[in-house]
Design an enzyme around this catalytic site. Structure first.
Site, short mmCIF file in Angstrom:
data_model
loop_
_atom_site.label_atom_id
_atom_site.label_comp_id
_atom_site.label_asym_id
_atom_site.label_seq_id
_atom_site.Cartn_x
_atom_site.Cartn_y
_atom_site.Cartn_z
N LYS A 243 7.14 -4.77 15.84
CA LYS A 243 7.52 -3.37 15.58
C LYS A 243 8.23 -2.76 16.80
O LYS A 243 9.20 -2.02 16.66
CB LYS A 243 6.29 -2.54 15.19
CG LYS A 243 5.74 -2.87 13.81
CD LYS A 243 6.75 -2.58 12.71
CE LYS A 243 6.23 -2.88 11.33
NZ LYS A 243 7.26 -2.75 10.27
N GLN B 95 0.83 -1.21 0.00
CA GLN B 95 0.00 0.00 0.00
C GLN B 95 0.86 1.26 0.00
O GLN B 95 0.68 2.15 -0.82
CB GLN B 95 -0.92 0.02 1.24
CG GLN B 95 -1.88 1.20 1.23
CD GLN B 95 -2.42 1.57 2.61
OE1 GLN B 95 -1.93 1.07 3.63
NE2 GLN B 95 -3.42 2.42 2.64
N LEU B 96 1.81 1.32 0.94
CA LEU B 96 2.67 2.49 1.05
C LEU B 96 3.82 2.40 0.06
O LEU B 96 4.17 3.38 -0.60
CB LEU B 96 3.22 2.54 2.49
CG LEU B 96 3.94 3.80 2.89
CD1 LEU B 96 2.96 4.96 3.03
CD2 LEU B 96 4.66 3.59 4.23
N TYR C 192 2.25 -8.38 15.47
CA TYR C 192 2.76 -7.30 14.59
C TYR C 192 3.31 -6.17 15.46
O TYR C 192 4.43 -5.68 15.24
CB TYR C 192 1.63 -6.82 13.70
CG TYR C 192 1.86 -5.53 12.96
CD1 TYR C 192 2.79 -5.44 11.93
CD2 TYR C 192 1.10 -4.39 13.26
CE1 TYR C 192 2.97 -4.25 11.23
CE2 TYR C 192 1.27 -3.20 12.56
CZ TYR C 192 2.20 -3.13 11.56
OH TYR C 192 2.37 -1.96 10.87
N ARG D 28 6.90 -10.54 -5.85
CA ARG D 28 6.49 -10.78 -7.25
C ARG D 28 6.68 -9.52 -8.07
O ARG D 28 6.47 -8.42 -7.56
CB ARG D 28 5.00 -11.19 -7.30
CG ARG D 28 4.79 -12.68 -7.06
CD ARG D 28 3.32 -13.00 -6.89
NE ARG D 28 2.84 -12.51 -5.61
CZ ARG D 28 3.00 -13.16 -4.45
NH1 ARG D 28 3.61 -14.33 -4.42
NH2 ARG D 28 2.54 -12.65 -3.32
C1 AKB Z 1 -2.55 -2.01 10.67
O1 AKB Z 1 -3.74 -1.68 10.80
O2 AKB Z 1 -2.06 -3.08 11.03
C2 AKB Z 1 -1.61 -0.97 10.07
C3 AKB Z 1 -0.94 -0.16 11.11
C4 AKB Z 1 -1.70 0.85 11.87
O3 AKB Z 1 0.22 -0.32 11.33
N1 AKB Z 1 -2.31 -0.14 9.15
#
Ligand code: AKB
Length: 326
Positions: A146, A15-16, A142, A39
């Site tokens: 991070k 996306q980014l 996630y 890909r």
């Molecule tokens: C997500 O929703 O996981 C991402 C983010 C806020 O890092 N868009």
């Protein structure tokens, strides 16, 4: 501008990444930017290499071949998708980061960009106007990856002098590309459904406030941070940046100004819990003071541009993601 700058973007189909790659090409020249992803992107205008960032040798190869001087590492599995397979998410997010940091150290890369996220925060932080130095107790794998990544970035800076810079992105909203696997994805999807005159099933409650940012602001923040003089960068973990904060109900209100018939069903799922553990708004004082950050777009402006641009794209006859990419 340094004409020897050669930038490798890892995750250039995302996306980014897809929009950032185009902006970097405009700024540094098409041949100075090496786009890479798992890909090849059909119809891509520029240099593209297939790179699996879990393979350190492949990153070495591309960095050597093109004499890369900067790396933007944007590949990651996001918050919602990451919960399907937590250990695999951890492995991929951390392995790709370690590979980028190690290759950068060994090749003496000038600057590295590592995206962090509002997902590093959890309920231990004050979730209103969350300060940069809050306690970090992320609720998703996630977010954990991070938060750990930010500390590794700082470690590589302190121990090896590697110039790693990072931003904690809010949800990014743009018409150019689609997000995938995030908790903030609804805020892009909702505009597509409105313009297509379809009903929208929202996976968050209508009053769930989350920090968001328009794509143009997110890209500008990234490039401004990467171009800031080294001595201005006081944070080597990651910078909070604020755009705007809104709830699904507030977006719907904006959309209905143009599409009064727009229907929304609220059916919160597991993503509601993730969203509830994230900040409602962000304090970005440190980014403002260090490198002059300031967002330009509010909800009204974002909604108007999103609907106009998507209407134009869909009028040209395609619902296909590839053609939605710039
Ligand atoms: C997500 O929703 O996981 C991402 C983010 C806020 O890092 N868009």
């Amino acid at each position: 501008m340094n004409t020897n700058t050669v930038i490798l973007v890892i995750g250039a189909n995302g996306q980014l990444g897809s929009v950032l790659t185009t902006s970097l090409q405009e700024k540094y020249g098409v041949d100075q930017v090496i786009a890479s992803d798992l890909r090849k992107r059909e119809g891509f205008n520029g240099v593209f290499e297939v790179v699996d960032a879990t393979d350190i040798n492949r990153i070495h190869e591309v960095v050597t071949q093109y004499k890369v001087t900067q790396i933007y590492h944007l590949a990651a599995i996001l918050s919602a998708k990451g919960e399907e397979n937590p250990l695999q998410t951890w492995d991929i997010n951390m392995k790709t980061l370690f590979n980028v940091l190690e290759v950068s150290r060994l090749h003496e890369i000038e600057k590295v960009f590592f995206p962090s996220s509002i997902a590093v925060f959890g309920e231990g932080a004050n979730l209103d106007n969350t300060p940069n130095n809050s306690y970090l107790d992320p609720s998703t794998v996630y977010g954990i990856s991070k938060a750990a990544g930010e500390n590794w970035a700082q470690y590589y800076y302190t121990k090896y002098g590697l110039d790693v810079r990072s931003i904690r992105y809010p949800g990014v909203i743009g018409y150019q590309s689609m997000p995938g696997g995030g908790t903030t994805d609804y805020a892009v999807d909702i505009f597509h459904k409105a313009v297509l005159k379809e009903e929208f099933n929202c996976f968050l409650k209508e009053d769930t406030m989350l920090p968001m940012i328009f794509m143009e602001d997110a890209i500008r923040a990234t490039i401004e941070l990467m171009e800031a003089p080294k001595e201005d960068i006081s944070l080597r973990t990651s910078y909070n940046i604020a755009g705007i904060s809104f709830s699904p109900a507030q977006v719907v209100e904006e959309i209905r100004k143009l599409y009064p018939e727009f229907k929304v069903n609220y059916a919160p799922d597991f993503r509601q819990e993730i969203a509830a553990s994230w900040p409602k708004s962000i304090d970005d004082t440190v980014a403002r003071n260090d490198w002059g950050w300031k967002a330009n777009f509010d909800l009204k402006g974002i909604a108007e541009i999103m609907m106009a641009k998507l209407k134009e794209k869909y009028k040209n006859g395609s619902k296909n993601l590839e053609t939605l990419l710039l």
